[in-house]
Design a protein around this motif. Structure first.
Motif, short mmCIF file in Angstrom:
data_model
loop_
_atom_site.label_atom_id
_atom_site.label_comp_id
_atom_site.label_asym_id
_atom_site.label_seq_id
_atom_site.Cartn_x
_atom_site.Cartn_y
_atom_site.Cartn_z
N ARG A 86 10.93 -10.77 -5.44
CA ARG A 86 9.74 -10.10 -4.93
C ARG A 86 8.97 -11.08 -4.04
NH1 ARG A 86 9.29 -5.34 -7.28
NH2 ARG A 86 10.24 -5.00 -9.29
N ALA A 87 8.30 -10.52 -3.05
CA ALA A 87 7.48 -11.34 -2.16
C ALA A 87 6.19 -10.59 -1.88
CB ALA A 87 8.22 -11.61 -0.85
N SER A 88 5.09 -11.33 -1.86
CA SER A 88 3.80 -10.71 -1.58
C SER A 88 3.00 -11.61 -0.64
CB SER A 88 3.03 -10.46 -2.89
OG SER A 88 2.76 -11.69 -3.53
N LEU A 110 0.29 -6.95 0.72
CA LEU A 110 1.66 -6.50 0.90
C LEU A 110 2.49 -6.99 -0.28
CD1 LEU A 110 2.15 -7.63 4.62
CD2 LEU A 110 1.12 -5.53 3.78
N ALA A 111 3.28 -6.11 -0.86
CA ALA A 111 4.16 -6.47 -1.97
C ALA A 111 5.51 -5.81 -1.74
CB ALA A 111 3.56 -6.02 -3.30
N TYR A 112 6.56 -6.63 -1.69
CA TYR A 112 7.90 -6.13 -1.39
C TYR A 112 8.92 -6.59 -2.41
CZ TYR A 112 6.58 -4.83 3.40
OH TYR A 112 6.01 -4.24 4.50
N ARG A 113 9.91 -5.73 -2.63
CA ARG A 113 11.15 -6.14 -3.29
C ARG A 113 12.07 -6.53 -2.15
NH1 ARG A 113 15.81 -3.41 -5.11
NH2 ARG A 113 14.89 -1.44 -4.48
N GLU A 125 11.83 -2.54 -0.53
CA GLU A 125 10.83 -1.58 -1.06
C GLU A 125 9.47 -2.26 -1.00
OE1 GLU A 125 9.93 1.06 -5.05
OE2 GLU A 125 11.77 -0.11 -4.91
N GLY A 126 8.50 -1.57 -0.39
CA GLY A 126 7.20 -2.20 -0.21
C GLY A 126 6.04 -1.30 -0.54
N GLN A 127 4.98 -1.96 -0.98
CA GLN A 127 3.70 -1.29 -1.25
C GLN A 127 2.64 -2.03 -0.44
OE1 GLN A 127 2.91 1.47 -3.37
NE2 GLN A 127 1.03 1.29 -2.19
N LEU A 128 1.99 -1.31 0.48
CA LEU A 128 0.91 -1.87 1.28
C LEU A 128 -0.38 -1.27 0.74
CD1 LEU A 128 3.55 -2.02 2.97
CD2 LEU A 128 2.12 -1.87 4.98
N THR A 129 -1.29 -2.12 0.29
CA THR A 129 -2.52 -1.66 -0.32
C THR A 129 -3.70 -2.12 0.53
OG1 THR A 129 -1.50 -1.84 -2.51
CG2 THR A 129 -3.90 -1.68 -2.43
N LEU A 130 -4.53 -1.19 0.94
CA LEU A 130 -5.72 -1.50 1.72
C LEU A 130 -6.79 -2.07 0.79
CD1 LEU A 130 -7.21 -1.32 4.47
CD2 LEU A 130 -8.00 0.94 3.74
N ALA A 131 -7.27 -3.27 1.11
CA ALA A 131 -8.35 -3.88 0.33
C ALA A 131 -9.71 -3.54 0.94
CB ALA A 131 -8.17 -5.40 0.27
N TRP A 132 -9.76 -3.56 2.28
CA TRP A 132 -11.01 -3.25 2.98
C TRP A 132 -10.71 -2.94 4.43
CZ3 TRP A 132 -11.95 -6.34 7.15
CH2 TRP A 132 -11.31 -7.58 7.16
N SER A 133 -11.67 -2.30 5.08
CA SER A 133 -11.55 -2.01 6.50
C SER A 133 -12.95 -2.01 7.09
CB SER A 133 -10.90 -0.65 6.71
OG SER A 133 -10.68 -0.39 8.07
N LYS A 134 -13.06 -2.55 8.30
CA LYS A 134 -14.36 -2.62 8.97
C LYS A 134 -14.22 -2.21 10.42
CE LYS A 134 -17.98 -5.80 10.33
NZ LYS A 134 -18.42 -7.18 10.40
N THR A 135 -15.05 -1.29 10.85
CA THR A 135 -15.10 -0.89 12.25
C THR A 135 -16.33 -1.49 12.88
OG1 THR A 135 -14.00 1.18 11.70
CG2 THR A 135 -15.12 1.09 13.80
N SER A 136 -16.15 -2.14 14.03
CA SER A 136 -17.29 -2.74 14.74
C SER A 136 -17.99 -1.68 15.56
CB SER A 136 -16.80 -3.86 15.65
OG SER A 136 -16.17 -4.86 14.89
N PRO A 137 -19.30 -1.82 15.70
CA PRO A 137 -20.07 -0.83 16.49
C PRO A 137 -19.72 -0.86 17.96
CG PRO A 137 -21.52 -2.59 15.64
CD PRO A 137 -20.13 -2.87 15.18
#
Length: 137
Positions: A86-88, A110-113, A125-137
């Motif tokens: 596994r790799a993350s 990111l977490a992959y087999r 096989e991968g799982q991409l998990t959003l931790a945060w997102s920011k849009t600038s004005p």
């Protein structure tokens, strides 16, 4: 698989994250098979994709004209879990237009087999998990 893998294998696996980031940033989506196995499964907040063709179709339709990305990876960890590798990594993605500051940024986990193929190590096989997102004005 033994409980350990060679250092050279660990380096090649860790480099998969950099190679994936580079090909996405460069728009070389047709090179995705250099980091993903043909039977890859990728799960993200936006989609669940099965196989290289679905990944390619998703990448083709996700492209926003004139928008560029910069992917930055850190905290790469390669582990052997029984007979699986596994790799993350943590990843920052900045979205910008040429010559301008980013208008959106996201932090992901990111977490992959990972599997060894005749062409080298690939994400299977991968799982991409959003931790945060920011849009600038």
């Amino acid at each position: 698989m033994s409980a350990t893998i060679e250092l050279a294998d660990r380096v090649e696996i860790a480099e998969l994250f950099a190679r994936l980031a580079r090909l996405l940033d460069d728009g070389r989506i047709y090179d995705i098979n250099t980091v993903y196995a043909d039977d890859v499964v990728v799960r993200s907040p936006r989609a669940e994709l099965h196989g290289i063709e679905e990944v390619l179709a998703f990448l083709r339709t996700s492209k926003v004209e004139g928008e560029h990305t910069q992917h930055v990876n850190s905290d790469v960890l390669v582990t052997v879990d029984g007979d699986q590798v596994r790799a993350s990594a943590s990843q920052l993605v900045h979205y910008f237009r040429a010559g301008e500051a980013p208008h959106r940024s996201s932090g992901l986990r990111l977490a992959y087999r990972v599997v060894k193929t005749p062409a080298g190590w690939r994400f299977r096989e991968g799982q991409l998990t959003l931790a945060w997102s920011k849009t600038s004005p």
